[in-house]
Design an enzyme around this catalytic site. Structure first.
Site, PDB file in Angstrom:
ATOM      1  CE  LYS B  97      -2.751   2.759   3.198  1.00 27.95           C
ATOM      2  NZ  LYS B  97      -3.657   2.799   4.353  1.00 27.95           N
ATOM      3  N   GLY B 158      -8.121   7.971  10.404  1.00 29.85           N
ATOM      4  CA  GLY B 158      -8.424   7.905  11.836  1.00 29.85           C
ATOM      5  C   GLY B 158      -9.507   8.855  12.303  1.00 29.85           C
ATOM      6  N   GLY B 185     -10.934   6.818   7.082  1.00 37.73           N
ATOM      7  CA  GLY B 185     -12.057   7.676   7.473  1.00 37.73           C
ATOM      8  C   GLY B 185     -13.338   6.942   7.795  1.00 37.73           C
ATOM      9  CG  ASN B 206      -5.834   0.212  11.623  1.00 34.11           C
ATOM     10  OD1 ASN B 206      -4.657   0.233  11.316  1.00 34.11           O
ATOM     11  ND2 ASN B 206      -6.190  -0.185  12.837  1.00 34.11           N
TER      12      ASN B 206
END
Lengths: 66, 258
Positions: B97, B158, B185, B206
């Site tokens: 990534k 986040g 997001g 995450n």
């Protein structure tokens, strides 16, 4: 002998190898990735690389991330 | 019904990609991965602090998952390429990534440097999934230089703010033939489901899972939301109407016509 270890000056005995350094720092050799003077070096060659004054060593590991 | 997502020649049956940062402890990670059903799991690379060595994160990722190291910490293409090559040398496989960030407040990606890194790594045999601000021209360029997918942000990393970039993501999904994976997001399972209903190929989550009150239960909830959203997309949602359209017959009970 002075080397740059992860950006900081560190003192090591002349003639130490990368393998010695990994042992001395108590790092798990299966987990870390080493760059020697900006080149990735595979674990097999760690014992053969003798550190010289002002060598640059960067040691990395995998951590959690998104 | 079999509905695999194929990326880099790999058939994926889960469309939820899971990040491993910020979990209260590493032991929770395998449980969360299993509960979510995720097959692609992201990790990061950092300088070792010899004073505080960390556990090897790979030991906490269930066998059989595809590891996707990110290039977080890279501020330009050169650093991203360096991190990707190190991760590959560490045995992470060839997925990466690309994350190139030079903005500390909103952690927005540098699309230009991301394209450069993608081109170099794709040519070097990596399966490259670049994290980008949603921009059609950038996505087209990424497709041209060999990206395996494009990963636009829904909102800043986040932030748990959901699909703030909805309209731009919609355009990418419509115009780009590569899989569009919404990364960053997404804060709630409902937002993940919404992305999937819009036709996103997958979502990467995450923070929303790792910082939930019960991360494993939240991982399960996200897994189900992604499946539901995908199923809804495949089913073809009905059209949005301005006025009411009766669901039950309005005539023929007491009177034939109004």
């Amino acid at each position: 002998m002075k080397i740059f270890l992860n950006g900081k000056i560190a003192d090591f005995v002349e003639g130490s190898s990368i393998a010695d350094l990994v042992v001395l720092k108590k790092l798990n050799s299966n987990y870390v990735i080493v760059e020697y003077n900006n080149q990735i070096v595979q674990k097999d060659s760690w014992p053969e690389i003798q550190l010289k004054n002002e060598d640059k060593i960067e040691i990395f590991q995998l951590v959690g991330g998104g | 019904m079999s509905d695999p997502l194929i990326i880099g020649g790999q058939k994926l049956f889960s469309r939820l990609f899971l990040g491993t940062g910020k979990f209260p402890n590493n032991k929770m990670i395998p449980e969360a991965v299993t509960a979510s059903g995720a097959q692609v799991v992201t990790i990061a690379l950092r300088r070792v602090d010899p004073e505080f060595p960390e556990e090897n994160i790979v030991n906490f990722v269930p066998k059989g998952c595809i590891l996707m190291p990110n290039t977080s910490g890279a501020r330009n293409a050169r650093e991203a390429v360096r991190i990707a090559r190190m991760a590959r040398a560490a045995g992470c496989g060839n997925w990466v990534k690309i994350e190139v960030i030079a903005d500390n407040r909103y952690l927005l990606p540098d699309n230009y440097e991301t394209i450069k890194a993608t081109e170099e790594l794709a040519a070097d045999g990596f399966v490259v999934l670049p994290y980008v601000s949603p921009d059609l021209m950038v996505a087209r360029k990424l497709a041209e230089v060999g990206a395996a997918a494009v990963m636009p942000l829904g909102a800043p990393i986040g932030s748990n703010r959901g699909l703030q970039t909805r309209e731009l993501i919609r355009i990418l999904i419509e115009e780009i033939s590569l899989p569009v994976i919404v990364d960053a997001g997404i804060g709630r399972p409902s937002q993940a489901a919404e992305a999937m209903e819009m036709g996103a190929a997958a979502v990467l989550v995450n923070t929303a899972i790792a910082t939930a009150g019960d991360p494993v239960a939240m991982a399960r909830a996200f897994g189900r939301a992604v499946e539901a959203g995908r199923a809804a997309f495949l089913a073809g949602p009905g059209e949005v109407q301005r006025y009411a359209r009766a669901s039950s017959p309005l005539t023929g009970f007491l009177r034939d016509e109004d």
